[in-house]
Design an enzyme around this catalytic site. Structure first.
Site, PDB file in Angstrom:
ATOM      1  N   ASP A   1       0.834  -1.306   0.218  1.00 49.11           N
ATOM      2  CA  ASP A   1      -0.026  -0.169   0.214  1.00 49.11           C
ATOM      3  C   ASP A   1       0.914   1.222  -0.026  1.00 49.11           C
ATOM      4  OD1 ASP A   1      -3.166   0.317   0.824  1.00 49.11           O
ATOM      5  OD2 ASP A   1      -2.094   2.168   0.936  1.00 49.11           O
TER       6      ASP A   1
ATOM      7  N   THR B   1     -10.642   2.683  -8.246  1.00 48.59           N
ATOM      8  CA  THR B   1     -11.027   3.228  -9.709  1.00 48.59           C
ATOM      9  C   THR B   1     -12.274   3.988  -9.283  1.00 48.59           C
ATOM     10  OG1 THR B   1     -12.321   1.202  -9.631  1.00 48.59           O
ATOM     11  CG2 THR B   1     -10.117   1.228 -10.675  1.00 48.59           C
TER      12      THR B   1
ATOM     13  N   GLU C   1     -14.148  -8.857  -8.304  1.00 48.74           N
ATOM     14  CA  GLU C   1     -14.756  -9.125  -6.960  1.00 48.74           C
ATOM     15  C   GLU C   1     -16.058  -8.977  -6.782  1.00 48.74           C
ATOM     16  OE1 GLU C   1     -15.111  -5.030  -5.578  1.00 48.74           O
ATOM     17  OE2 GLU C   1     -15.837  -6.787  -4.684  1.00 48.74           O
ATOM     18  N   PHE C   2     -16.814  -9.982  -6.086  1.00 46.15           N
ATOM     19  CA  PHE C   2     -18.103  -9.733  -5.774  1.00 46.15           C
ATOM     20  C   PHE C   2     -18.485  -9.721  -4.223  1.00 46.15           C
ATOM     21  CE2 PHE C   2     -19.234 -10.208  -9.956  1.00 46.15           C
ATOM     22  CZ  PHE C   2     -18.332 -11.180 -10.492  1.00 46.15           C
TER      23      PHE C   2
ATOM     24  N   PHE D   1     -32.923  -7.622  -2.175  1.00 43.28           N
ATOM     25  CA  PHE D   1     -32.757  -6.429  -2.977  1.00 43.28           C
ATOM     26  C   PHE D   1     -34.308  -5.614  -3.506  1.00 43.28           C
ATOM     27  CE2 PHE D   1     -28.252  -5.022  -3.286  1.00 43.28           C
ATOM     28  CZ  PHE D   1     -27.573  -5.760  -2.522  1.00 43.28           C
TER      29      PHE D   1
ATOM     30  N   GLY E   1     -26.267   3.492  -1.842  1.00 39.36           N
ATOM     31  CA  GLY E   1     -25.112   3.972  -1.713  1.00 39.36           C
ATOM     32  C   GLY E   1     -23.871   2.796  -1.264  1.00 39.36           C
TER      33      GLY E   1
ATOM     34  N   CYS F   1     -19.378   1.072  -4.129  1.00 38.63           N
ATOM     35  CA  CYS F   1     -19.453   0.496  -5.385  1.00 38.63           C
ATOM     36  C   CYS F   1     -20.646   0.659  -6.293  1.00 38.63           C
ATOM     37  CB  CYS F   1     -19.661  -1.089  -5.442  1.00 38.63           C
ATOM     38  SG  CYS F   1     -17.978  -1.623  -4.591  1.00 38.63           S
TER      39      CYS F   1
ATOM     40  N   ARG G   1     -18.781   5.895   2.795  1.00 39.17           N
ATOM     41  CA  ARG G   1     -18.627   6.357   1.163  1.00 39.17           C
ATOM     42  C   ARG G   1     -19.975   6.310   0.614  1.00 39.17           C
ATOM     43  NH1 ARG G   1     -13.700   2.626  -0.553  1.00 39.17           N
ATOM     44  NH2 ARG G   1     -14.774   1.142   0.658  1.00 39.17           N
TER      45      ARG G   1
HETATM   46  C1  UDX Z   1     -11.627   0.206  -4.431  1.00 35.85           C
HETATM   47  C2  UDX Z   1     -13.099   0.274  -4.903  1.00 35.85           C
HETATM   48  O1  UDX Z   1     -13.912   0.435  -3.969  1.00 35.85           O
HETATM   49  C3  UDX Z   1     -13.331  -1.004  -5.752  1.00 35.85           C
HETATM   50  O2  UDX Z   1     -14.600  -0.768  -6.489  1.00 35.85           O
HETATM   51  C4  UDX Z   1     -11.868  -1.294  -6.656  1.00 35.85           C
HETATM   52  O3  UDX Z   1     -12.340  -2.415  -7.405  1.00 35.85           O
HETATM   53  C5  UDX Z   1     -10.956  -1.322  -5.871  1.00 35.85           C
HETATM   54  O4  UDX Z   1     -10.701  -0.109  -4.883  1.00 35.85           O
HETATM   55  P1  UDX Z   1     -11.408  -0.659  -1.895  1.00 35.85           P
HETATM   56  O5  UDX Z   1     -10.738  -1.434  -1.272  1.00 35.85           O
HETATM   57  O6  UDX Z   1     -12.777  -0.218  -1.477  1.00 35.85           O
HETATM   58  O7  UDX Z   1     -11.757  -0.645  -3.559  1.00 35.85           O
HETATM   59  O8  UDX Z   1     -10.683   0.820  -1.818  1.00 35.85           O
HETATM   60  P2  UDX Z   1     -10.089   1.582  -0.463  1.00 35.85           P
HETATM   61  O9  UDX Z   1     -10.668   1.125   0.757  1.00 35.85           O
HETATM   62  O10 UDX Z   1     -10.229   2.924  -0.796  1.00 35.85           O
HETATM   63  O11 UDX Z   1      -8.606   1.087  -0.370  1.00 35.85           O
HETATM   64  C6  UDX Z   1      -7.685   1.424  -1.495  1.00 35.85           C
HETATM   65  C7  UDX Z   1      -6.420   1.148  -0.840  1.00 35.85           C
HETATM   66  O12 UDX Z   1      -5.423   1.272  -2.142  1.00 35.85           O
HETATM   67  C8  UDX Z   1      -5.973   2.373   0.159  1.00 35.85           C
HETATM   68  O13 UDX Z   1      -5.112   1.711   1.069  1.00 35.85           O
HETATM   69  C9  UDX Z   1      -4.909   3.220  -0.876  1.00 35.85           C
HETATM   70  O14 UDX Z   1      -3.961   3.727  -0.047  1.00 35.85           O
HETATM   71  C10 UDX Z   1      -4.249   2.072  -1.648  1.00 35.85           C
HETATM   72  N1  UDX Z   1      -3.688   2.826  -2.872  1.00 35.85           N
HETATM   73  C11 UDX Z   1      -4.382   3.751  -3.803  1.00 35.85           C
HETATM   74  C12 UDX Z   1      -2.419   2.136  -3.187  1.00 35.85           C
HETATM   75  O15 UDX Z   1      -1.748   1.180  -2.785  1.00 35.85           O
HETATM   76  N2  UDX Z   1      -1.924   2.567  -4.286  1.00 35.85           N
HETATM   77  C13 UDX Z   1      -2.663   3.552  -5.277  1.00 35.85           C
HETATM   78  O16 UDX Z   1      -1.793   4.058  -6.190  1.00 35.85           O
HETATM   79  C14 UDX Z   1      -3.721   3.994  -4.960  1.00 35.85           C
HETATM   80  C1  UDX Z   2     -22.253  -4.198  -3.573  1.00 36.24           C
HETATM   81  C2  UDX Z   2     -22.611  -5.681  -4.314  1.00 36.24           C
HETATM   82  O1  UDX Z   2     -23.764  -6.085  -3.426  1.00 36.24           O
HETATM   83  C3  UDX Z   2     -21.515  -6.665  -4.352  1.00 36.24           C
HETATM   84  O2  UDX Z   2     -21.715  -7.807  -4.970  1.00 36.24           O
HETATM   85  C4  UDX Z   2     -20.247  -5.961  -5.079  1.00 36.24           C
HETATM   86  O3  UDX Z   2     -19.116  -6.504  -4.870  1.00 36.24           O
HETATM   87  C5  UDX Z   2     -19.946  -4.303  -4.221  1.00 36.24           C
HETATM   88  O4  UDX Z   2     -21.047  -4.037  -4.312  1.00 36.24           O
HETATM   89  P1  UDX Z   2     -21.942  -3.316  -1.269  1.00 36.24           P
HETATM   90  O5  UDX Z   2     -21.538  -2.176  -1.861  1.00 36.24           O
HETATM   91  O6  UDX Z   2     -21.366  -3.824   0.124  1.00 36.24           O
HETATM   92  O7  UDX Z   2     -21.948  -4.388  -2.395  1.00 36.24           O
HETATM   93  O8  UDX Z   2     -23.545  -2.857  -0.797  1.00 36.24           O
HETATM   94  P2  UDX Z   2     -24.876  -3.714  -1.004  1.00 36.24           P
HETATM   95  O9  UDX Z   2     -25.111  -4.638   0.169  1.00 36.24           O
HETATM   96  O10 UDX Z   2     -25.046  -4.327  -2.369  1.00 36.24           O
HETATM   97  O11 UDX Z   2     -26.030  -2.479  -0.647  1.00 36.24           O
HETATM   98  C6  UDX Z   2     -25.879  -1.568  -1.540  1.00 36.24           C
HETATM   99  C7  UDX Z   2     -26.802  -0.493  -1.091  1.00 36.24           C
HETATM  100  O12 UDX Z   2     -28.277  -0.951  -1.396  1.00 36.24           O
HETATM  101  C8  UDX Z   2     -26.840  -0.192   0.295  1.00 36.24           C
HETATM  102  O13 UDX Z   2     -26.851   1.339   0.517  1.00 36.24           O
HETATM  103  C9  UDX Z   2     -28.023  -0.720   0.826  1.00 36.24           C
HETATM  104  O14 UDX Z   2     -28.357  -0.249   2.248  1.00 36.24           O
HETATM  105  C10 UDX Z   2     -28.979  -0.536  -0.120  1.00 36.24           C
HETATM  106  N1  UDX Z   2     -30.054  -1.648  -0.312  1.00 36.24           N
HETATM  107  C11 UDX Z   2     -29.541  -3.127  -0.241  1.00 36.24           C
HETATM  108  C12 UDX Z   2     -31.292  -1.263  -0.102  1.00 36.24           C
HETATM  109  O15 UDX Z   2     -31.680  -0.124  -0.043  1.00 36.24           O
HETATM  110  N2  UDX Z   2     -32.287  -2.324   0.066  1.00 36.24           N
HETATM  111  C13 UDX Z   2     -32.059  -3.738  -0.325  1.00 36.24           C
HETATM  112  O16 UDX Z   2     -32.868  -4.441  -0.405  1.00 36.24           O
HETATM  113  C14 UDX Z   2     -30.590  -4.202  -0.316  1.00 36.24           C
END
Ligand code: UDX
Ligand code: UDX
Length: 416
Positions: free
Chosen positions: A31, A87, A143-144, A238, A246, A249, A316
């Protein structure tokens, strides 16, 4: 056992690194954030993910998991390098790939026989573009992971999707017997991620608009969605209305896919409508509150929930913060409580629902934390004058809150 490098130690990268170490691989996780690296070396995990800290502790103890600052040791001498860098949404809604490109700038460090794996959510076609600038095979492996279930979703996935050359070598790393593996093209794998997330977003915006219609025609959206869900082509998942969707993702991925469609010359109105419907939800919540409380200027409103969903401390793109911003703009006096969130910029955050309710005009349930369904309603009501609850998640028990003296306004339901 493979030698794996993971670039990025956030929700995605840290879960990937810790889980691969758990599966017996040798993992170096890099990182750029020195503070985060130091904390992780002490197994201090900032994100609220059940089981993740234990996996990090185990990985450190066995020596299978190491954290480094800077990418060199996670690029060189590794059999597989997973890119898990952010991203985020760029200017025109398209994904900002600058972090991916920053890593590619060090692509020369990759061993000739290694495989570069894109796990970050990237627009269709990215892996093919990356393959032109590195001398190793590039595989898309989206990733999912759902926040709050990331470890479970990684170790027990519903499916593994890989695209590109060496795809099966990547899927073999998961050792997930009996899990369907979809091997497709790089662009196909990249699109599966967006297509899945955007479909979920469309389903959610559909039910949020349905809830608004139910309010106007006097139907109960809970009954309607329960009946809909009995059709296994629809399912109940869902279909719970809320203050909007929110997180890190869905908002990002819907805008990125819409931008990718526009770049490809494809009109995708359904996706645009899902986004605009979602943008409308916080305004709907504030209007509902104003209808029952009256002018919001100076009104003390207690926000129950700040995280974008229950089970996480992630703010976020949280709809709760969008609602808070609108309320603050109207001069409301806000106080917030969220079991997973101790502080939020610009907001007074207290340590209990009772503290939030004290002197408040209304409780506004914004995040579906289970504890919000079992509060001490008589005690809360005593601390409020003419108490009101606006429940955006249809979480609170109507009979109990009304019996305690609250007026209740739900979502998509007739008010008791
Ligand atoms: C994010 C996005 O949410 C996801 O959709 C995408 O697929 C992957 O990046 P997430 O793990 O949630 O995933 O991001 P975040 O929690 O912000 O962590 C990103 C990490 O990458 C941070 O610790 C940041 O310091 C690090 N980073 C960022 C690097 O190591 N190198 C870089 O150039 C930029
Ligand atoms: C999502 C996808 O579910 C996951 O597969 C992908 O890899 C990353 O993005 P996440 O961002 O953790 O996961 O949130 P999710 O559980 O999907 O919820 C998204 C938003 O929908 C939240 O704000 C949640 O409160 C809202 N939601 C979800 C509803 O309002 N109603 C529902 O029935 C389910």
């Amino acid at each position: 056992m493979a030698r794996i490098g993971v670039i990025g130690a956030g929700y995605v990268g840290l879960t990937t690194a810790a889980c691969f170490a758990e599966l017996g691989h040798d993992v170096v996780c890099a990182d750029v954030d020195e503070g985060r690296v130091r904390a992780l070396r002490r197994a201090e995990v900032a994100v609220l993910e059940p089981g993740l800290t234990a996996l990090v502790e185990r990985g450190l103890a066995t020596g299978r998991l190491r954290f480094v600052r800077g990418n060199r040791d996670a690029l060189a001498g590794r059999d597989f390098v997973f890119l898990c860098v952010p991203t985020p949404t760029g200017g025109d809604g398209a994904a900002d790939l600058s972090a991916v490109h920053a890593v590619l700038g060090e692509g020369h460090l990759l061993s000739p026989d290694s495989v570069l794996v894109l796990k970050s959510t990237v627009p269709p076609g990215t892996a093919d573009t990356v393959a032109d600038v590195v001398d190793v095979p590039v595989v898309s492996n989206p990733e999912f992971l759902r926040e709050g279930h990331a470890v479970e979703d990684f170790l027990r996935p519903q499916r593994i999707v890989v695209g590109g050359p060496a795809a099966r070598r990547v899927s073999a790393l998961y050792r997930a017997e009996g899990v369907p593996v979809v091997v497709t093209s790089t662009v196909g794998a990249e699109l599966v991620k967006y297509a899945s997330n955007c479909f979920l977003a469309v389903k959610l915006s559909y039910v949020n608009s349905l809830a608004e219609l139910c309010e106007q025609v006097g139907a109960d959206v809970e009954d309607v969605t329960a009946a809909m869900g009995l059709d296994d082509r629809i399912g109940t998942a869902f279909l719970a209305p809320g203050p909007g969707w929110g997180g890190s993702c869905l908002p990002k991925d819907t805008r990125a896919l819409l931008a990718a469609a526009e770049r490809a010359g494809v009109d995708f109105p359904l996706l645009g409508a899902a986004i605009s419907t979602n943008d409308h939800q916080p305004h709907r919540v504030v209007a509902k509150l104003r209808d029952v409380v009256g002018p919001l200027e100076g009104a003390r409103i207690a926000l129950l929930g700040l995280a974008f969903k229950a089970g996480t401390n992630d703010l976020r793109d949280s709809p709760a913060l969008a609602v808070a911003d609108l309320l603050a703009a109207e001069g409301a006096d806000l106080v917030a409580y969220d079991p997973g969130v101790l502080a939020a910029a610009g907001l007074r955050v207290v340590e209990s629902a009772q503290d939030a309710a004290r002197g408040a005009r209304a409780l506004l349930v914004l995040t579906e934390w289970p504890e919000f369904a079992e509060l001490d309603w008589p005690s809360l009501a005593q601390d409020m004058s003419d108490p009101v609850i606006v429940d955006t998640r249809n979480l609170v028990p109507p009979d109990k809150v009304v019996e305690a003296g609250f007026r209740l306004v739900g979502t998509g339901r007739r008010n008791p």
